[in-house]
Scaffold this motif. Sequence first.
Motif, PDB file in Angstrom:
ATOM      1  N   LEU A 215     -10.091  15.038 -15.284  1.00 49.89           N
ATOM      2  CA  LEU A 215      -9.436  15.291 -14.008  1.00 49.89           C
ATOM      3  C   LEU A 215      -9.937  14.334 -12.932  1.00 49.89           C
ATOM      4  CD1 LEU A 215      -9.387  19.206 -13.930  1.00 49.89           C
ATOM      5  CD2 LEU A 215      -7.431  17.682 -14.175  1.00 49.89           C
ATOM      6  N   LYS A 216     -11.262  14.048 -12.988  1.00 54.18           N
ATOM      7  CA  LYS A 216     -11.824  13.103 -12.014  1.00 54.18           C
ATOM      8  C   LYS A 216     -11.225  11.711 -12.207  1.00 54.18           C
ATOM      9  CE  LYS A 216     -14.369  13.704  -9.303  1.00 54.18           C
ATOM     10  NZ  LYS A 216     -14.193  13.916  -7.836  1.00 54.18           N
ATOM     11  N   ILE A 217     -11.025  11.324 -13.489  1.00 51.03           N
ATOM     12  CA  ILE A 217     -10.392  10.035 -13.766  1.00 51.03           C
ATOM     13  C   ILE A 217      -8.989  10.010 -13.162  1.00 51.03           C
ATOM     14  CG2 ILE A 217      -9.413   8.596 -15.605  1.00 51.03           C
ATOM     15  CD1 ILE A 217     -11.819   9.348 -17.318  1.00 51.03           C
ATOM     16  N   GLN A 218      -8.241  11.119 -13.383  1.00 53.67           N
ATOM     17  CA  GLN A 218      -6.906  11.194 -12.804  1.00 53.67           C
ATOM     18  C   GLN A 218      -6.972  11.117 -11.280  1.00 53.67           C
ATOM     19  OE1 GLN A 218      -5.061  14.763 -14.263  1.00 53.67           O
ATOM     20  NE2 GLN A 218      -5.064  14.100 -16.397  1.00 53.67           N
ATOM     21  N   GLU A 219      -7.967  11.812 -10.712  1.00 55.11           N
ATOM     22  CA  GLU A 219      -8.133  11.792  -9.253  1.00 55.11           C
ATOM     23  C   GLU A 219      -8.444  10.383  -8.759  1.00 55.11           C
ATOM     24  OE1 GLU A 219     -11.419  13.396  -6.059  1.00 55.11           O
ATOM     25  OE2 GLU A 219     -10.980  14.654  -7.803  1.00 55.11           O
ATOM     26  N   VAL A 220      -9.360   9.698  -9.480  1.00 53.77           N
ATOM     27  CA  VAL A 220      -9.722   8.331  -9.085  1.00 53.77           C
ATOM     28  C   VAL A 220      -8.513   7.412  -9.197  1.00 53.77           C
ATOM     29  CG1 VAL A 220     -11.108   6.336  -9.718  1.00 53.77           C
ATOM     30  CG2 VAL A 220     -12.172   8.593  -9.632  1.00 53.77           C
ATOM     31  N   ARG A 221      -7.784   7.550 -10.328  1.00 53.80           N
ATOM     32  CA  ARG A 221      -6.600   6.708 -10.510  1.00 53.80           C
ATOM     33  C   ARG A 221      -5.556   6.994  -9.451  1.00 53.80           C
ATOM     34  NH1 ARG A 221      -6.140   7.117 -17.152  1.00 53.80           N
ATOM     35  NH2 ARG A 221      -7.628   5.435 -17.611  1.00 53.80           N
ATOM     36  N   HIS A 222      -5.399   8.288  -9.114  1.00 52.64           N
ATOM     37  CA  HIS A 222      -4.441   8.643  -8.067  1.00 52.64           C
ATOM     38  C   HIS A 222      -4.860   8.042  -6.726  1.00 52.64           C
ATOM     39  CE1 HIS A 222      -1.392  10.883  -5.964  1.00 52.64           C
ATOM     40  NE2 HIS A 222      -2.293  11.503  -5.212  1.00 52.64           N
ATOM     41  N   THR A 223      -6.179   8.087  -6.470  1.00 51.43           N
ATOM     42  CA  THR A 223      -6.692   7.485  -5.230  1.00 51.43           C
ATOM     43  C   THR A 223      -6.413   5.988  -5.199  1.00 51.43           C
ATOM     44  OG1 THR A 223      -8.463   9.147  -5.118  1.00 51.43           O
ATOM     45  CG2 THR A 223      -8.751   7.137  -3.817  1.00 51.43           C
ATOM     46  N   GLU A 225      -4.003   4.478  -6.806  1.00 47.50           N
ATOM     47  CA  GLU A 225      -2.569   4.306  -6.600  1.00 47.50           C
ATOM     48  C   GLU A 225      -2.201   4.462  -5.127  1.00 47.50           C
ATOM     49  OE1 GLU A 225      -0.725   7.128  -9.138  1.00 47.50           O
ATOM     50  OE2 GLU A 225      -1.219   6.071 -11.006  1.00 47.50           O
ATOM     51  N   LEU A 226      -2.767   5.509  -4.490  1.00 49.76           N
ATOM     52  CA  LEU A 226      -2.501   5.695  -3.058  1.00 49.76           C
ATOM     53  C   LEU A 226      -3.022   4.522  -2.246  1.00 49.76           C
ATOM     54  CD1 LEU A 226      -3.346   9.488  -2.592  1.00 49.76           C
ATOM     55  CD2 LEU A 226      -1.091   8.428  -2.759  1.00 49.76           C
ATOM     56  N   SER A 227      -4.232   4.055  -2.647  1.00 49.00           N
ATOM     57  CA  SER A 227      -4.809   2.901  -1.945  1.00 49.00           C
ATOM     58  C   SER A 227      -3.927   1.665  -2.107  1.00 49.00           C
ATOM     59  CB  SER A 227      -6.218   2.623  -2.477  1.00 49.00           C
ATOM     60  OG  SER A 227      -6.779   1.496  -1.854  1.00 49.00           O
ATOM     61  N   LYS A 228      -3.390   1.497  -3.328  1.00 54.29           N
ATOM     62  CA  LYS A 228      -2.512   0.342  -3.573  1.00 54.29           C
ATOM     63  C   LYS A 228      -1.243   0.462  -2.757  1.00 54.29           C
ATOM     64  CE  LYS A 228      -0.614  -2.539  -7.251  1.00 54.29           C
ATOM     65  NZ  LYS A 228       0.613  -2.842  -6.495  1.00 54.29           N
ATOM     66  N   GLU A 229      -0.693   1.702  -2.688  1.00 52.98           N
ATOM     67  CA  GLU A 229       0.499   1.897  -1.865  1.00 52.98           C
ATOM     68  C   GLU A 229       0.211   1.551  -0.403  1.00 52.98           C
ATOM     69  OE1 GLU A 229       1.850   5.859  -2.386  1.00 52.98           O
ATOM     70  OE2 GLU A 229       2.383   5.596  -4.510  1.00 52.98           O
ATOM     71  N   ASP A 230      -0.956   2.029   0.080  1.00 53.14           N
ATOM     72  CA  ASP A 230      -1.349   1.700   1.457  1.00 53.14           C
ATOM     73  C   ASP A 230      -1.523   0.192   1.628  1.00 53.14           C
ATOM     74  OD1 ASP A 230      -1.272   4.341   2.100  1.00 53.14           O
ATOM     75  OD2 ASP A 230      -3.448   4.658   2.015  1.00 53.14           O
TER      76      ASP A 230
END
Length: 550
Positions: A215-223, A225-230
Amino acid sequence: MASVSSLLSEEQFQCSICLDVFTDPITTPCGHNYCKACITQHWDSSDVCKCPLCQETFYIRPKCSVNKVLAEMADQFRTSKELKKTSNTNQEPAKPDEVSCDVCTEMKMKALKTCLVCQISYCETHLEPHLRLTALKRHKLIDPVKNLEDVMCKKHDRPLELFCKTDCTCVCQFCTELDHKSHRIVSLKEEYDVKKAKLGKTEARVQKMIRERKLKIQEVRHTVELSKEDADGEIADSVQVFTALARCIERSQAEVIDVIEEKQKTTEKQAEGFINELKQEITQLEKRSSELEQLSLTEDHLQLLQNFTSIKTPSPTKDWTEVNVHQSSYVGTVRTAVAQLEKTLSEEMKKLCDAELRRIQPYAVDVTMDPVTAHCNLILSVDGKQVSHGPGDVKKNLPDNTERFSQCANVLGKQSFSSGRFYYEVQVGGKTDWDVGVARESIDRKGQITLRPNKGYWTIGLRYGNEYWAIADPPVILPVREELPLQKVGVFVDYEEGLVSFYDVETRVHLYSFTGCSFTEKLFPFFSPHLNYSGKNSAPLIISPVNHSD
């Protein structure tokens, strides 16, 4: 001689609870037999100990030991049953990872059982005597093992059938009568069940840790992705803004060049007109000069006197003494263009700040002031959203705890932050002096205080009603026009980025940012309404709700 399995049926060796061949069979006082684990579990789950078959009630729980004779017969029956099962199939040669028969001389067949007494593994063919001969039937047969020495007691050369809980080691029957005589001894199966249960719990914890980390990996990857979008959005915005600015600069440069060139063309056209006119007069004057020269060379008295009258009156010419070409002045042309460019840039900056505020306002947090930290002369509202300095110097009778500011009119927020981003807004209108920002947990709260980043304070403030400062080292004057005083200040912190930024919420203008900060402890919102100054600075600092639609 007939084997046990041929004389007795399976029902005679079957536990009526688990419906399987007995394992560690015990006999109840009423004469019925059950697996030890089955009857124990049955009685543990009942209020009264009864025999499942005859329903005889035992008011005192019976102490039953394993029926060794029945256990041996059950083991032999089970072995015979397994042998019959395998006899219906052809024997197979042992694979590299399987236990082979120690008796086979040519092709090593797959072992069916290992005898703990003989310390030999047997295939189906060579196991037959252990199932037929009375002397061999007493031998202990187990599932085939490769390294038999690992399951044998090295001291007594007996199978390790028991477990010493005192020494946490496997032992044989002889060990329990000698070296481990007074120790707590249990069967291997009992300890196996305990350890297996512990392994199950450990495995469950490990699986939970694995899930948490996934779940932490998913959270990090999601972060990410959000960072890349930003990042992509920020890049797109920067390209758009800088492209527009570049075009604006190019357009301004072209306009300046056009103005200068147009002025130069006007000057050249005027000069060209003067030059043409001068050339015409020079031509006329040169013609007259030639005529005068010819007349002056004549020797004929009559001719000179007759022609003198006609050339005495000169042709009309312009007085060029006061005539000058206007030299164009370019002073201020570039400055005016740059000023216009600066105005355009200021408008673009305002748009950027507005977009920036819209991005950070979603990080708004609910902040309240902590009365435990407030100076004794400060007046806090019941909801902890307002603070002002009371009139006069009469202090409230409050405990001088370690958290309270002793001399300076300061107060901290109740909420602390040690990661992530947060944002809040403070109304400062109507005041002549104030400070707002953030402070670290370990700040000195006693005596006179210096608001500097190296002291743990990142703040901006107002002095004397018209001097706005970022309290940096050295302090920085803020770009606030006197006719537009600050009404509401936005404070944004990015803990990991080491950033503290301040905004004029009303005009959507960025005021100042502390960058490159190294935060290693909790940060608290900081407020200082300053002294009352005989009512001149009596207005409160107010933590206001963030309006995301601004």
